[in-house]
Design an enzyme around this catalytic site. Structure first.
Site, PDB file in Angstrom:
ATOM      1  N   HIS A 150      37.637  30.373  51.145  1.00 26.09           N
ATOM      2  CA  HIS A 150      36.360  29.793  51.024  1.00 26.09           C
ATOM      3  C   HIS A 150      36.029  28.325  51.228  1.00 26.09           C
ATOM      4  CE1 HIS A 150      36.318  33.674  48.726  1.00 26.09           C
ATOM      5  NE2 HIS A 150      35.412  33.911  49.448  1.00 26.09           N
TER       6      HIS A 150
ATOM      7  N   ARG B 149      39.887  40.284  46.584  1.00 24.67           N
ATOM      8  CA  ARG B 149      40.350  41.549  46.190  1.00 24.67           C
ATOM      9  C   ARG B 149      41.803  41.339  45.990  1.00 24.67           C
ATOM     10  NH1 ARG B 149      36.267  43.440  49.859  1.00 24.67           N
ATOM     11  NH2 ARG B 149      34.926  44.929  48.693  1.00 24.67           N
TER      12      ARG B 149
ATOM     13  N   LYS C 113      38.102  36.228  59.005  1.00 26.72           N
ATOM     14  CA  LYS C 113      38.641  37.507  58.299  1.00 26.72           C
ATOM     15  C   LYS C 113      37.704  38.679  58.251  1.00 26.72           C
ATOM     16  CE  LYS C 113      40.573  39.310  54.203  1.00 26.72           C
ATOM     17  NZ  LYS C 113      39.525  40.091  53.948  1.00 26.72           N
ATOM     18  N   ASP C 114      36.478  38.096  58.245  1.00 28.49           N
ATOM     19  CA  ASP C 114      35.656  39.445  58.351  1.00 28.49           C
ATOM     20  C   ASP C 114      34.861  39.334  59.584  1.00 28.49           C
ATOM     21  OD1 ASP C 114      35.243  40.796  55.562  1.00 28.49           O
ATOM     22  OD2 ASP C 114      35.268  38.122  55.020  1.00 28.49           O
TER      23      ASP C 114
ATOM     24  N   MET D 196      44.184  35.629  52.773  1.00 30.91           N
ATOM     25  CA  MET D 196      43.706  35.329  51.401  1.00 30.91           C
ATOM     26  C   MET D 196      42.223  36.216  51.314  1.00 30.91           C
ATOM     27  SD  MET D 196      43.838  31.246  50.729  1.00 30.91           S
ATOM     28  CE  MET D 196      45.654  30.620  50.750  1.00 30.91           C
TER      29      MET D 196
ATOM     30  N   HIS E   8      38.555  31.212  46.876  1.00 27.74           N
ATOM     31  CA  HIS E   8      39.851  30.897  47.039  1.00 27.74           C
ATOM     32  C   HIS E   8      39.879  29.827  48.227  1.00 27.74           C
ATOM     33  CE1 HIS E   8      39.626  33.492  50.429  1.00 27.74           C
ATOM     34  NE2 HIS E   8      39.375  34.798  49.648  1.00 27.74           N
TER      35      HIS E   8
HETATM   36  P1  AMP Z   1      33.233  36.761  50.667  1.00 26.00           P
HETATM   37  O1  AMP Z   1      33.007  36.084  49.464  1.00 26.00           O
HETATM   38  O2  AMP Z   1      34.350  37.791  50.650  1.00 26.00           O
HETATM   39  O3  AMP Z   1      31.804  37.664  51.134  1.00 26.00           O
HETATM   40  O4  AMP Z   1      33.443  35.700  51.850  1.00 26.00           O
HETATM   41  C1  AMP Z   1      32.697  34.802  52.034  1.00 26.00           C
HETATM   42  C2  AMP Z   1      33.204  33.955  53.328  1.00 26.00           C
HETATM   43  O5  AMP Z   1      34.129  33.547  53.287  1.00 26.00           O
HETATM   44  C3  AMP Z   1      32.941  35.004  54.533  1.00 26.00           C
HETATM   45  O6  AMP Z   1      32.439  34.344  55.617  1.00 26.00           O
HETATM   46  C4  AMP Z   1      34.485  35.353  54.565  1.00 26.00           C
HETATM   47  O7  AMP Z   1      34.592  35.878  55.899  1.00 26.00           O
HETATM   48  C5  AMP Z   1      35.037  34.046  54.426  1.00 26.00           C
HETATM   49  N1  AMP Z   1      36.401  34.444  54.011  1.00 26.00           N
HETATM   50  C6  AMP Z   1      36.958  35.212  52.975  1.00 26.00           C
HETATM   51  N2  AMP Z   1      38.332  35.168  53.018  1.00 26.00           N
HETATM   52  C7  AMP Z   1      38.671  34.357  53.774  1.00 26.00           C
HETATM   53  C8  AMP Z   1      40.106  33.740  54.234  1.00 26.00           C
HETATM   54  N3  AMP Z   1      41.084  34.336  53.866  1.00 26.00           N
HETATM   55  N4  AMP Z   1      39.912  32.761  55.435  1.00 26.00           N
HETATM   56  C9  AMP Z   1      38.630  32.293  55.793  1.00 26.00           C
HETATM   57  N5  AMP Z   1      37.555  32.834  55.406  1.00 26.00           N
HETATM   58  C10 AMP Z   1      37.547  33.654  54.692  1.00 26.00           C
END
Ligand code: AMP
Length: 262
Positions: free
Chosen positions: A22, A173, A135-136, A170, A19
């Site tokens: 990312h 999930r 976010k994390d 965002m 999204h």
């Molecule tokens: P994920 O695919 O959920 O493992 O996330 C990959 C990366 O994108 C991680 O560093 C997350 O913290 C980051 N991320 C996920 N959602 C967001 C968001 N809404 N805004 C900024 N970064 C995000």
């Protein structure tokens, strides 16, 4: 991978179902580096709940289109066997106390899974810069420990959370929420924003908000003011210099997390 290079390489690890959040990380990596590599790998080791792993959205075709438009140079989509060949050895890393609080406590083994996959990826890809999302937040803090111990030459950038117009963070999930669920979930950021305003009287306001969320079907797992970088709970009514408010909860069977920095 990409050996003998002179260009700088930025790396954005993801689990796909991409999204705008990312893509903001990809844009930042592009701004800082000559080339950008994005990985898509739904890492089984970081899921403590097999139902969550099975239900994790997978949208590789759409992801590739988004990454092409965003100007990513390379996309790495390994299989679990490639990531974890038989007998692979992961780094040992002391991430205490982060493994026993909040995400560490509610998702046993999660951060050791994150460390294992990032250790493999950083060794293989050898990035100059890695970009993560706040976010994390707790993951950013764990990665700081991993980089500090094993990859001190890598620059880590932590980017702010991208939100929907409603304020909802965002997240991949979110695609599992109904249209009503998406509306209700906006309460989470409304709460965090209000708690930030009222941080001096955090506990009272947090209790009232937990009830309000419950009436909308959001079951709070935790909502807490914490001191950074160890995420310890401050004394009643004390507001640490570096602090955040962290939240996790369930709506429509989907686990949602969010936070704001103070
Ligand atoms: P994920 O695919 O959920 O493992 O996330 C990959 C990366 O994108 C991680 O560093 C997350 O913290 C980051 N991320 C996920 N959602 C967001 C968001 N809404 N805004 C900024 N970064 C995000």
């Amino acid at each position: 991978m990409l050996q003998n290079r002179t260009a700088t390489l930025g790396f954005v690890p993801t689990m796909g179902a991409l999204h705008e959040g990312h893509l903001a990380l990809v844009a930042e990596a592009k701004r800082r580096c000559d080339r950008v590599l994005v990985s898509i790998f739904v890492n089984p080791l970081q899921f403590n709940n097999s139902n969550d792993l099975d239900k994790y959205p997978r949208t590789v075709e759409a992801d590739l289109r988004l990454l092409e438009n965003a100007g990513a140079d390379y996309v790495f989509i390994p299989s679990a066997d490639e990531m974890y060949p038989e007998g692979f050895q992961t780094a040992t890393l002391d991430i205490s106390p982060l493994d026993s609080v909040f995400e560490g406590a509610f998702r046993p083994g999660h951060f050791q899974g994150v460390v294992a996959v990032l250790y493999q990826l950083f060794q293989l890809i050898q990035p100059d810069t890695v970009v993560f999302g706040l976010k994390d937040l707790q993951q950013c803090l764990v990665v700081e420990k991993l980089i500090g111990k094993h990859f001190p030459h890598i620059e880590q950038i932590n980017m702010p959370t991208l939100r929907e117009k409603s304020g909802l963070a965002m997240s991949s999930r979110n695609t599992r929420l109904s249209p009503e669920g998406l509306q209700k979930a906006a309460l989470i950021y409304e709460m965090l924003d209000d708690l930030k305003e009222n941080v001096a009287d955090f506990n009272k306001h947090a209790a009232a908000w937990t009830n309000k969320l419950k009436l909308s079907g959001i079951e709070t797992e935790y909502v807490q003011l914490v001191a950074l970088p160890d995420m310890q709970i401050p004394q009643e009514n004390a507001v640490p210099d570096r602090a955040a408010i962290v939240f996790a909860g369930y709506l429509e069977g989907v686990r949602l997390i969010d936070n704001v920095l103070i």
